[in-house]
Design a protein around this motif. Structure first.
Motif, PDB file in Angstrom:
ATOM      1  N   GLU A 277      -0.687  12.507   1.899  1.00  0.00           N
ATOM      2  CA  GLU A 277      -0.395  12.026   0.470  1.00  0.00           C
ATOM      3  C   GLU A 277       0.902  11.860   0.248  1.00  0.00           C
ATOM      4  OE1 GLU A 277      -2.830  11.218  -3.174  1.00  0.00           O
ATOM      5  OE2 GLU A 277      -3.223  11.281  -0.907  1.00  0.00           O
ATOM      6  N   ALA A 278       1.824  12.773   0.337  1.00  0.00           N
ATOM      7  CA  ALA A 278       3.296  12.783   0.180  1.00  0.00           C
ATOM      8  C   ALA A 278       4.016  11.596   0.787  1.00  0.00           C
ATOM      9  CB  ALA A 278       4.078  14.167   0.613  1.00  0.00           C
ATOM     10  N   ARG A 279       3.533  11.358   2.113  1.00  0.00           N
ATOM     11  CA  ARG A 279       3.985  10.209   3.147  1.00  0.00           C
ATOM     12  C   ARG A 279       3.763   8.958   2.428  1.00  0.00           C
ATOM     13  NH1 ARG A 279       5.398  11.946   8.367  1.00  0.00           N
ATOM     14  NH2 ARG A 279       5.551   9.801   8.900  1.00  0.00           N
ATOM     15  N   VAL A 280       2.461   8.942   1.860  1.00  0.00           N
ATOM     16  CA  VAL A 280       2.054   7.520   1.074  1.00  0.00           C
ATOM     17  C   VAL A 280       2.813   7.215  -0.146  1.00  0.00           C
ATOM     18  CG1 VAL A 280       0.086   6.463   0.249  1.00  0.00           C
ATOM     19  CG2 VAL A 280      -0.343   7.958   2.382  1.00  0.00           C
ATOM     20  N   ILE A 281       3.001   8.319  -0.813  1.00  0.00           N
ATOM     21  CA  ILE A 281       3.864   8.300  -2.132  1.00  0.00           C
ATOM     22  C   ILE A 281       5.097   7.716  -1.603  1.00  0.00           C
ATOM     23  CG2 ILE A 281       4.699   9.387  -4.096  1.00  0.00           C
ATOM     24  CD1 ILE A 281       2.281  11.156  -4.059  1.00  0.00           C
ATOM     25  N   GLU A 282       5.650   8.454  -0.552  1.00  0.00           N
ATOM     26  CA  GLU A 282       7.301   8.040  -0.287  1.00  0.00           C
ATOM     27  C   GLU A 282       7.112   6.511   0.120  1.00  0.00           C
ATOM     28  OE1 GLU A 282      10.560   9.109   3.119  1.00  0.00           O
ATOM     29  OE2 GLU A 282       8.498  10.393   2.882  1.00  0.00           O
ATOM     30  N   ALA A 283       6.291   6.174   1.047  1.00  0.00           N
ATOM     31  CA  ALA A 283       6.197   4.640   1.109  1.00  0.00           C
ATOM     32  C   ALA A 283       6.174   3.705   0.306  1.00  0.00           C
ATOM     33  CB  ALA A 283       5.035   4.363   2.416  1.00  0.00           C
ATOM     34  N   LEU A 284       5.200   4.046  -0.801  1.00  0.00           N
ATOM     35  CA  LEU A 284       4.973   2.963  -1.897  1.00  0.00           C
ATOM     36  C   LEU A 284       6.159   3.019  -2.784  1.00  0.00           C
ATOM     37  CD1 LEU A 284       1.410   4.093  -2.878  1.00  0.00           C
ATOM     38  CD2 LEU A 284       2.218   1.856  -2.270  1.00  0.00           C
ATOM     39  N   GLU A 285       6.743   4.261  -3.034  1.00  0.00           N
ATOM     40  CA  GLU A 285       8.242   4.265  -3.712  1.00  0.00           C
ATOM     41  C   GLU A 285       9.181   3.374  -2.975  1.00  0.00           C
ATOM     42  OE1 GLU A 285       8.791   8.377  -4.024  1.00  0.00           O
ATOM     43  OE2 GLU A 285       7.778   8.566  -5.985  1.00  0.00           O
TER      44      GLU A 285
ATOM     45  N   GLU B 298      -7.116  -5.907  -6.185  1.00  0.00           N
ATOM     46  CA  GLU B 298      -6.656  -5.605  -7.635  1.00  0.00           C
ATOM     47  C   GLU B 298      -5.083  -5.816  -7.734  1.00  0.00           C
ATOM     48  OE1 GLU B 298      -8.619  -2.349  -9.773  1.00  0.00           O
ATOM     49  OE2 GLU B 298      -9.046  -1.863  -7.651  1.00  0.00           O
ATOM     50  N   PHE B 299      -4.431  -6.471  -6.646  1.00  0.00           N
ATOM     51  CA  PHE B 299      -3.149  -6.703  -6.655  1.00  0.00           C
ATOM     52  C   PHE B 299      -2.834  -8.153  -6.569  1.00  0.00           C
ATOM     53  CE2 PHE B 299      -3.830  -2.310  -5.456  1.00  0.00           C
ATOM     54  CZ  PHE B 299      -2.859  -1.577  -6.146  1.00  0.00           C
ATOM     55  N   SER B 300      -1.702  -8.393  -6.980  1.00  0.00           N
ATOM     56  CA  SER B 300      -0.937 -10.068  -6.907  1.00  0.00           C
ATOM     57  C   SER B 300      -0.762 -10.003  -5.170  1.00  0.00           C
ATOM     58  CB  SER B 300       0.010 -10.093  -7.493  1.00  0.00           C
ATOM     59  OG  SER B 300       1.126  -9.497  -7.027  1.00  0.00           O
ATOM     60  N   GLY B 301      -0.591 -11.297  -4.535  1.00  0.00           N
ATOM     61  CA  GLY B 301      -0.141 -11.551  -3.234  1.00  0.00           C
ATOM     62  C   GLY B 301       1.077 -10.934  -3.080  1.00  0.00           C
ATOM     63  N   GLY B 302       2.233 -11.026  -3.768  1.00  0.00           N
ATOM     64  CA  GLY B 302       3.412 -10.096  -3.472  1.00  0.00           C
ATOM     65  C   GLY B 302       3.300  -8.576  -3.297  1.00  0.00           C
TER      66      GLY B 302
ATOM     67  N   MET C 173      -0.952   3.654  -8.316  1.00  0.00           N
ATOM     68  CA  MET C 173      -1.859   2.814  -8.094  1.00  0.00           C
ATOM     69  C   MET C 173      -2.316   3.041  -6.747  1.00  0.00           C
ATOM     70  SD  MET C 173      -0.011  -0.751  -9.772  1.00  0.00           S
ATOM     71  CE  MET C 173       1.147  -0.667  -8.486  1.00  0.00           C
ATOM     72  N   ARG C 174      -2.442   3.963  -5.864  1.00  0.00           N
ATOM     73  CA  ARG C 174      -2.737   4.075  -4.476  1.00  0.00           C
ATOM     74  C   ARG C 174      -4.292   4.280  -4.582  1.00  0.00           C
ATOM     75  NH1 ARG C 174      -0.348   8.751  -6.108  1.00  0.00           N
ATOM     76  NH2 ARG C 174      -1.417  10.835  -5.799  1.00  0.00           N
ATOM     77  N   ASN C 175      -4.965   4.336  -5.659  1.00  0.00           N
ATOM     78  CA  ASN C 175      -6.404   4.553  -5.615  1.00  0.00           C
ATOM     79  C   ASN C 175      -7.132   3.201  -5.943  1.00  0.00           C
ATOM     80  OD1 ASN C 175      -6.532   7.376  -4.890  1.00  0.00           O
ATOM     81  ND2 ASN C 175      -5.828   7.726  -7.088  1.00  0.00           N
TER      82      ASN C 175
ATOM     83  N   VAL D 278      -5.741   1.391  -1.398  1.00  0.00           N
ATOM     84  CA  VAL D 278      -4.538   1.457  -0.631  1.00  0.00           C
ATOM     85  C   VAL D 278      -4.039   2.401  -0.321  1.00  0.00           C
ATOM     86  CG1 VAL D 278      -2.099   1.207  -1.688  1.00  0.00           C
ATOM     87  CG2 VAL D 278      -3.647  -0.388  -2.409  1.00  0.00           C
ATOM     88  N   GLY D 279      -4.194   3.774  -0.828  1.00  0.00           N
ATOM     89  CA  GLY D 279      -3.665   5.001  -0.030  1.00  0.00           C
ATOM     90  C   GLY D 279      -4.543   5.152   1.089  1.00  0.00           C
ATOM     91  N   GLU D 280      -5.687   4.835   1.299  1.00  0.00           N
ATOM     92  CA  GLU D 280      -6.498   4.874   2.484  1.00  0.00           C
ATOM     93  C   GLU D 280      -5.993   4.027   3.583  1.00  0.00           C
ATOM     94  OE1 GLU D 280     -10.961   6.529   0.888  1.00  0.00           O
ATOM     95  OE2 GLU D 280     -10.322   4.265   1.044  1.00  0.00           O
ATOM     96  N   VAL D 281      -5.521   2.980   3.172  1.00  0.00           N
ATOM     97  CA  VAL D 281      -5.114   1.636   3.995  1.00  0.00           C
ATOM     98  C   VAL D 281      -3.548   2.475   4.771  1.00  0.00           C
ATOM     99  CG1 VAL D 281      -3.728  -0.400   4.268  1.00  0.00           C
ATOM    100  CG2 VAL D 281      -6.087  -0.089   3.067  1.00  0.00           C
ATOM    101  N   ILE D 282      -2.860   2.913   3.542  1.00  0.00           N
ATOM    102  CA  ILE D 282      -1.393   3.277   4.273  1.00  0.00           C
ATOM    103  C   ILE D 282      -1.547   4.470   4.953  1.00  0.00           C
ATOM    104  CG2 ILE D 282       0.898   4.179   3.462  1.00  0.00           C
ATOM    105  CD1 ILE D 282       0.399   2.275   1.024  1.00  0.00           C
ATOM    106  N   SER D 283      -2.579   5.459   4.781  1.00  0.00           N
ATOM    107  CA  SER D 283      -2.406   6.918   5.420  1.00  0.00           C
ATOM    108  C   SER D 283      -3.470   6.684   6.661  1.00  0.00           C
ATOM    109  CB  SER D 283      -3.156   7.853   4.644  1.00  0.00           C
ATOM    110  OG  SER D 283      -4.686   7.451   4.364  1.00  0.00           O
ATOM    111  N   GLU D 284      -3.932   5.509   6.955  1.00  0.00           N
ATOM    112  CA  GLU D 284      -4.734   5.505   8.490  1.00  0.00           C
ATOM    113  C   GLU D 284      -3.844   5.734   9.388  1.00  0.00           C
ATOM    114  OE1 GLU D 284      -8.319   2.236  10.136  1.00  0.00           O
ATOM    115  OE2 GLU D 284      -6.588   1.346   8.860  1.00  0.00           O
ATOM    116  N   GLY D 285      -2.577   4.823   9.420  1.00  0.00           N
ATOM    117  CA  GLY D 285      -1.860   5.162  10.919  1.00  0.00           C
ATOM    118  C   GLY D 285      -1.404   6.635  11.017  1.00  0.00           C
ATOM    119  N   LEU D 286      -1.308   7.325   9.817  1.00  0.00           N
ATOM    120  CA  LEU D 286      -0.959   8.526  10.065  1.00  0.00           C
ATOM    121  C   LEU D 286      -1.894   9.451  10.742  1.00  0.00           C
ATOM    122  CD1 LEU D 286       0.720   9.313   6.446  1.00  0.00           C
ATOM    123  CD2 LEU D 286       1.967   9.046   8.581  1.00  0.00           C
ATOM    124  N   ARG D 287      -3.176   9.215  10.489  1.00  0.00           N
ATOM    125  CA  ARG D 287      -4.358  10.020  10.929  1.00  0.00           C
ATOM    126  C   ARG D 287      -4.233   9.712  12.417  1.00  0.00           C
ATOM    127  NH1 ARG D 287      -8.065  11.451   7.020  1.00  0.00           N
ATOM    128  NH2 ARG D 287      -7.799  10.818   5.007  1.00  0.00           N
ATOM    129  N   VAL D 288      -4.132   8.376  12.880  1.00  0.00           N
ATOM    130  CA  VAL D 288      -4.073   8.410  14.249  1.00  0.00           C
ATOM    131  C   VAL D 288      -3.062   8.796  14.932  1.00  0.00           C
ATOM    132  CG1 VAL D 288      -4.036   6.373  15.930  1.00  0.00           C
ATOM    133  CG2 VAL D 288      -5.273   6.236  13.842  1.00  0.00           C
TER     134      VAL D 288
END
Length: 531
Positions: free
Chosen positions: A399-407, A422-426, A415-417, A378-388
């Motif tokens: 990592e700080a931006r990913v944590i902020e987005a999840l919060e 491993e997650f429900s649909g919601g 749970m970002r790793n 999940v962390g890699e999925v969310i941070s992919e756009g930041l790399r681009v």
């Protein structure tokens, strides 16, 4: 009871996984009478589908089943494989949620129905073809003599589901198991499919075991209801009685889980963020060498204005052009006409020209499981756009931006790793929203983001979207066939049909006084405010 058609007696289903035993169904008992419609309801993971699949003896090998499943007094759990092959299709048939994954894309629909008729009725050749045309006509397929030779991809979603119903009814079964057969369909097609099932039920005298998470449908369709939660049956009874006087808190929560609240319209003096004039999208269907190519006009001359902080809802049947319009606005599809974003003309920009704007324009799709890479955490999925889009950020900053987005989306950053499965649909939909938010966009295209979710989960996602919009000043284009969701979230609505806007205006005005016949039909089919 001597006239009981199906009896589930103390059914328990456990899955033996490498990580341990998962109890999917726990000591469940219910019965179904001939000609009756029984609904199994509950959230995802409640054990509804596992219970019905067990009745067909279609569970995977890692499943361990105990109890009894009696069909006309015969215990199916003790039936031989040969006996079950005879029962399936002949006496018990099943239709599934997504017909495109149930139909073979390589074979014409006539051949797929013929397989059932040949296996169970011995019909071949002209006899089989005559019966197939008759079945397609019964389920409302237009021009069945021609459609019999169509491939699944050449049919609409509603037509594919009708083909699945025709296949299930080919041998006139006594019991039809319908597992979420209308979830992926728009409201008008949904109403047509339900009416068709009722008509066919009366014609054949069959019983229906109807599995769904949509209690609005259950109220109008089922004779009795069984409510499941975490593998257990917690309440059952006649439909009217259960809706009027539910005994369990969980049942009351499901009944009350309708999107609530209304969005306050934005100030008309707010600046325009998106503007389209005479927007058109055309797809080439067939290219011909010596004759004119065939084209399909998916979007036909639409004018649209979206102000900052506004939520514009787009509703209409499948094929009306809703998603095509959204993708054209974001320049994900070629189009003609004028498109301006924040005052800039973007209609003529190519891929390279649009790249600097992509971080400001983000999309959340209908199926988060299909849009999240299963091979990335999940962390890699969310941070992919930041790399681009923000390559200068170092690992700690990302990592700080990913944590902020999840919060922001109310998920535990710890749970970002984990991986998406491993997650429900919601939770997966919240991850998809976090992936968009991490780039701090100004505009979100939300394309059917709640249609695959349970009603109770829909409510939490809608509340989340409202909170995020207020917190970050976001602007939404919200596409949906669920009118109750649009009513709760949008302050302006566009109603589309055949690529054109047939009606638009303030949300409450459209819902209270729809002018167009097509809009009124959508409202009627959606069971809006059904009580």
């Amino acid at each position: 009871m001597s006239d009981t058609l199906l009896e589930i007696d103390n059914l328990t289903v456990d899955f033996q996984l490498p990580t341990g035993t998962v109890s999917a169904v726990k000591h469940v008992s219910f019965s179904l009478q001939p000609g009756e419609t029984l609904a199994l309801v509950g959230e995802s993971g409640s054990g509804k589908s596992v219970s019905s699949t067990a009745a067909m003896r279609l569970l995977p090998e890692l499943a361990r089943t105990s109890g009894a499943i009696r069909f006309k007094g015969e215990d199916l759990l003790r039936a031989t494989p040969r006996r079950m092959r005879h029962i399936r299709g002949n006496a018990i048939s099943m239709i599934f949620q997504e017909p495109m994954t149930s139909l073979n894309p390589l074979h014409r629909i006539g051949r797929q129905i013929a397989e059932v008729l040949e296996k169970h009725r011995g019909l071949k050749g002209r006899q089989a073809r005559t019966k197939i045309v008759e079945l397609l006509e019964q389920v409302g397929i237009p021009d069945p003599a021609r459609r019999i030779d169509s491939y699944p991809h050449e049919l609409s979603g509603g037509q594919r589901q009708r083909v699945m119903i025709a296949m299930a009814l080919a041998c006139e079964p006594e019991l039809l198991i319908a597992d979420e057969p209308t979830t992926a369909l728009d409201v008008t097609v949904q109403a047509q499919i339900l009416a068709l099932l009722k008509d066919l039920q009366a014609r054949y005298g069959m019983a229906i075991l109807f599995i769904t998470h949509d209690l609005g449908i259950v109220r109008h369709f089922a004779d009795r209801v069984c409510v499941m939660r975490r593998g257990e049956l917690i309440e059952s009874g006649p439909t009217a009685e259960l809706f009027d006087t539910p005994r369990d808190d969980y049942t009351r929560m499901l009944i009350d889980a309708d999107p609530r609240g209304r969005k306050t319209p934005v100030d008309p003096s707010m600046p325009v963020l998106f503007e389209a004039k005479d927007l058109q999208v055309r797809f080439t269907l067939k290219k011909r060498l010596f004759r004119a190519s065939e084209h399909f006009e998916a979007v036909r001359g639409i004018d649209l204005t979206i102000r900052r902080g506004q939520t514009v809802g787009i509703v209409g049947e499948s094929g009306s052009g809703k998603s095509t319009l959204g993708r054209a606005l974001l320049r994900l599809l070629d189009s003609r006409g004028e498109i301006r974003f924040d005052g800039q003309d973007i209609a003529a920009l190519d891929t390279a020209g649009m790249r600097p704007l992509r971080s400001r324009l983000q999309v959340v799709f209908q199926d988060p499981f299909g849009s999240l890479s299963p091979r990335m955490t999940v962390g890699e999925v969310i941070s992919e756009g930041l790399r681009v889009h923000h390559p200068t950020l170092d690992r700690r900053q990302r990592e700080a931006r990913v944590i902020e987005a999840l919060e922001d989306v109310a998920l535990d950053p710890a749970m970002r790793n984990r991986y998406p499965h491993e997650f429900s649909g919601g939770q997966r939909q919240r991850i998809a929203i976090a992936r968009a938010l991490v780039l701090k966009p100004e505009f979100l295209l939300l394309d059917e983001p709640t249609s695959a979710l349970d009603r109770s989960v829909q409510v939490t996602v809608i509340d989340l979207l409202r909170d995020l919009q207020q917190k970050h000043g976001l602007t939404y284009l919200f596409i949906s066939h669920d009118l109750s969701v649009v009513r709760a979230l949008a302050d302006t609505v566009l109603v589309m049909k055949a690529g054109q806007v047939v009606e638009q205006g303030a949300t409450e005005e459209i819902f209270a006084n729809p002018r167009e016949h097509y809009t009124r039909e959508l409202m009627r089919a959606a069971f809006v405010d059904a009580a």
